[in-house]
Design an enzyme around this catalytic site. Structure first.
Site, PDB file in Angstrom:
ATOM      1  N   ASN A  59       0.487  -1.356  -0.062  1.00 35.40           N
ATOM      2  CA  ASN A  59       0.267   0.204   0.177  1.00 35.40           C
ATOM      3  C   ASN A  59       1.178   1.663  -0.042  1.00 35.40           C
ATOM      4  O   ASN A  59       1.894   1.258   0.871  1.00 35.40           O
ATOM      5  CB  ASN A  59      -0.634   0.242   0.902  1.00 35.40           C
ATOM      6  CG  ASN A  59      -0.241  -0.550   2.465  1.00 35.40           C
ATOM      7  OD1 ASN A  59       0.224  -0.787   2.727  1.00 35.40           O
ATOM      8  ND2 ASN A  59      -1.126   0.502   3.179  1.00 35.40           N
TER       9      ASN A  59
ATOM     10  N   GLU B  40       0.130   5.241   0.637  1.00 41.67           N
ATOM     11  CA  GLU B  40      -0.639   5.508   1.478  1.00 41.67           C
ATOM     12  C   GLU B  40      -0.372   7.429   0.476  1.00 41.67           C
ATOM     13  O   GLU B  40       0.611   8.092   0.016  1.00 41.67           O
ATOM     14  CB  GLU B  40      -0.522   6.247   2.986  1.00 41.67           C
ATOM     15  CG  GLU B  40      -1.541   4.615   2.660  1.00 41.67           C
ATOM     16  CD  GLU B  40      -1.691   5.391   4.844  1.00 41.67           C
ATOM     17  OE1 GLU B  40      -1.280   5.931   4.897  1.00 41.67           O
ATOM     18  OE2 GLU B  40      -2.323   4.232   5.223  1.00 41.67           O
TER      19      GLU B  40
ATOM     20  N   CYS C   8      -4.179   0.327  -2.290  1.00 44.51           N
ATOM     21  CA  CYS C   8      -3.866  -0.264  -1.538  1.00 44.51           C
ATOM     22  C   CYS C   8      -3.094  -2.109  -2.452  1.00 44.51           C
ATOM     23  O   CYS C   8      -2.726  -1.550  -3.351  1.00 44.51           O
ATOM     24  CB  CYS C   8      -5.348  -0.987  -2.092  1.00 44.51           C
ATOM     25  SG  CYS C   8      -6.647  -0.473  -0.589  1.00 44.51           S
TER      26      CYS C   8
ATOM     27  N   GLU D 273      -2.679  -4.719  -3.015  1.00 41.45           N
ATOM     28  CA  GLU D 273      -3.468  -5.650  -3.907  1.00 41.45           C
ATOM     29  C   GLU D 273      -3.545  -5.098  -5.279  1.00 41.45           C
ATOM     30  O   GLU D 273      -3.792  -5.848  -6.565  1.00 41.45           O
ATOM     31  CB  GLU D 273      -5.170  -5.972  -3.443  1.00 41.45           C
ATOM     32  CG  GLU D 273      -5.529  -6.961  -2.028  1.00 41.45           C
ATOM     33  CD  GLU D 273      -5.247  -5.544  -0.934  1.00 41.45           C
ATOM     34  OE1 GLU D 273      -5.269  -4.322  -1.080  1.00 41.45           O
ATOM     35  OE2 GLU D 273      -6.043  -6.640  -0.019  1.00 41.45           O
TER      36      GLU D 273
ATOM     37  N   CYS E 117     -10.224  -4.455   1.133  1.00 39.35           N
ATOM     38  CA  CYS E 117     -11.907  -4.116   0.838  1.00 39.35           C
ATOM     39  C   CYS E 117     -12.151  -3.683  -0.050  1.00 39.35           C
ATOM     40  O   CYS E 117     -11.822  -4.328  -1.168  1.00 39.35           O
ATOM     41  CB  CYS E 117     -10.723  -2.579   1.087  1.00 39.35           C
ATOM     42  SG  CYS E 117     -10.222  -1.771  -0.490  1.00 39.35           S
TER      43      CYS E 117
ATOM     44  N   CYS F 298     -10.901  -2.874  -4.119  1.00 45.10           N
ATOM     45  CA  CYS F 298     -10.455  -3.978  -4.219  1.00 45.10           C
ATOM     46  C   CYS F 298     -10.936  -5.640  -4.432  1.00 45.10           C
ATOM     47  O   CYS F 298     -10.321  -6.121  -5.404  1.00 45.10           O
ATOM     48  CB  CYS F 298      -9.160  -4.736  -3.381  1.00 45.10           C
ATOM     49  SG  CYS F 298      -7.922  -3.026  -3.016  1.00 45.10           S
TER      50      CYS F 298
HETATM   51  N1  THU Z   1      -5.600  -1.257   2.259  1.00 53.28           N
HETATM   52  C1  THU Z   1      -4.870  -1.679   1.668  1.00 53.28           C
HETATM   53  O1  THU Z   1      -3.681  -1.709   1.273  1.00 53.28           O
HETATM   54  N2  THU Z   1      -5.586  -3.771   1.118  1.00 53.28           N
HETATM   55  C2  THU Z   1      -6.900  -3.034   1.636  1.00 53.28           C
HETATM   56  O2  THU Z   1      -7.456  -3.824   0.705  1.00 53.28           O
HETATM   57  C3  THU Z   1      -7.644  -2.271   3.222  1.00 53.28           C
HETATM   58  C4  THU Z   1      -6.425  -0.822   2.783  1.00 53.28           C
HETATM   59  C5  THU Z   1      -4.405  -0.045   3.021  1.00 53.28           C
HETATM   60  C6  THU Z   1      -5.296   0.573   2.483  1.00 53.28           C
HETATM   61  C7  THU Z   1      -4.720   2.216   4.113  1.00 53.28           C
HETATM   62  O3  THU Z   1      -3.368   2.248   3.203  1.00 53.28           O
HETATM   63  C8  THU Z   1      -4.283   1.392   4.639  1.00 53.28           C
HETATM   64  O4  THU Z   1      -4.676  -0.547   4.290  1.00 53.28           O
HETATM   65  C9  THU Z   1      -5.324   1.802   6.054  1.00 53.28           C
HETATM   66  O5  THU Z   1      -6.160   1.658   5.157  1.00 53.28           O
END
Ligand code: THU
Length: 126
Positions: free
Chosen positions: A40, A42, A51, A53, A82, A85
């Protein structure tokens, strides 16, 4: 499966998550047995975060892969993908096994279809 999870774990180390501090790694297995990973990333404008994935899947597509066999996700506590994704996994990977692993070596095995039942997809646009 173990190798795929290991790659997801390695990718988690590269996670850029200064805001949530929630580090995610993902690794996708392509049809020709190549493994491509993602973490991920940000943004200070939170909604621009991508994300792990999706980073993994989009990287694989960028490298010319378009058929996928399995996906592994690694987080500290076995967080599941999420909603966004789940849609992307369904659209680009179809129904594949998904291994969700955590720091205690627990692995929850599921599938894209299980994560997104009754999915909307491209077949409805034709
Ligand atoms: N995140 C992911 O990388 N994958 C997901 O499917 C759920 C959320 C990340 C996004 C963000 O950087 C952190 O997790 C918190 O939401």
């Amino acid at each position: 499966m173990e190798k795929l999870i290991k790659k997801a774990r390695l990718a988690q180390k590269n996670s850029y998550a200064p805001y949530s501090k929630y580090k995610v790694g993902a690794a996708i297995l392509t049809e020709d047995d190549t493994i491509i990973s993602g973490c991920n990333v940000e943004s200070s404008s939170y909604g621009l975060t991508c994300c792990a994935e999706r980073v993994a899947i989009y990287s694989a597509i960028t490298k010319g892969h378009n058929k996928f066999k399995a996906l592994a996700i690694f987080t500290e506590n076995g967080g599941t993908p999420c909603g966004a994704c789940r849609q992307v996994i369904w659209d680009l990977c179809g129904d594949i096994p998904i291994y969700i692993a955590d720091e205690n070596a627990k692995v929850y095995e599921t599938t894209s279809k299980n994560l997104l039942p009754d999915a909307f997809d491209g077949s409805m646009l034709k």
